[in-house]
Scaffold this active site. Structure first.
Site, short mmCIF file in Angstrom:
data_model
loop_
_atom_site.label_atom_id
_atom_site.label_comp_id
_atom_site.label_asym_id
_atom_site.label_seq_id
_atom_site.Cartn_x
_atom_site.Cartn_y
_atom_site.Cartn_z
N THR A 2 15.25 -14.17 -28.29
CA THR A 2 16.42 -14.98 -28.63
C THR A 2 17.66 -14.31 -28.08
OG1 THR A 2 17.42 -16.23 -30.43
CG2 THR A 2 17.07 -13.90 -30.83
N GLY A 157 21.75 -19.36 -22.15
CA GLY A 157 20.70 -20.38 -22.24
C GLY A 157 20.40 -21.04 -20.90
N CYS A 160 18.44 -17.62 -19.16
CA CYS A 160 17.29 -16.98 -19.81
C CYS A 160 16.32 -18.03 -20.35
CB CYS A 160 17.78 -16.09 -20.95
SG CYS A 160 16.45 -15.35 -21.91
N THR A 163 15.97 -18.45 -24.27
CA THR A 163 17.18 -18.81 -25.01
C THR A 163 17.44 -20.30 -24.79
OG1 THR A 163 18.10 -16.59 -24.68
CG2 THR A 163 19.66 -18.34 -25.26
#
Length: 176
Positions: A2, A157, A160, A163
């Site tokens: 995360t 986000g 990655c 994410t």
């Protein structure tokens, strides 16, 4: 994993996290809440790493907050001591970011407590991307802490694969 981001600016501390839970290379859940309030709403905490391990750490950290009447640094140091000496805790694979009106801290998987000098925390799989974005926004814009946290998570986000863009945000005033 995360991504968690925390920013202190203009009288606010904000912590934000994405909602993706992955098992290997498979997305298992997209709307997990990895940022929450502890100790009567006075502390914001977020985690990166193994979910079950993080919940164990949340419980232990909140117990330390209760024991030390909400004193964030003392509770974090005591949790870190436990983490280093308790064999079951030392196997946990998670990191915590914690913040209140006085401080922002990272509690690492090997029991270290770090207070970043610039009030910026970014951790997890997209942490480096979020940190770079947040640092640039802090230096070159007058955006609010919330806008910086949200924008840097969106950038992480986009880059990655662990994410997503389902973001949970908690905000607290630094005064009072």
């Amino acid at each position: 994993m995360t991504t968690i981001v925390s920013v202190r600016r203009h009288g606010k501390v904000v912590m934000a996290g994405d909602g993706q839970v992955s098992l290997g290379n498979t997305v298992m859940k997209g709307n997990a809440k990895k940022v929450r309030r502890l100790y009567h709403g006075e502390v914001i905490a977020g985690f990166a790493g193994a979910t079950a391990d993080a919940f164990t750490l949340f419980e232990r950290f909140e117990a330390q907050l209760e024991k030390h009447q909400g004193h964030l640094v003392r509770a974090a140091v005591e949790l870190a001591k436990d983490w280093r000496t308790d064999r079951s805790l030392s196997r946990l694979e998670a990191m915590l970011a914690v913040a209140n009106k006085d401080a922002s801290l990272i509690i690492t998987g090997n029991g270290d407590v770090v207070e970043p000098e610039d009030g910026l925390i970014a951790m997890g799989s997209g942490g480096a991307f979020a940190q770079a974005a947040a640092r640039a926004l802090l230096l070159k814009t007058d955006l609010s802490a919330r806008e910086i946290a949200e924008t840097s998570l969106h950038i992480a986000g986009d880059i990655c694969v662990f994410t997503n863009h389902n973001i949970t945000i908690e905000e607290q005033d630094l005064v009072g």
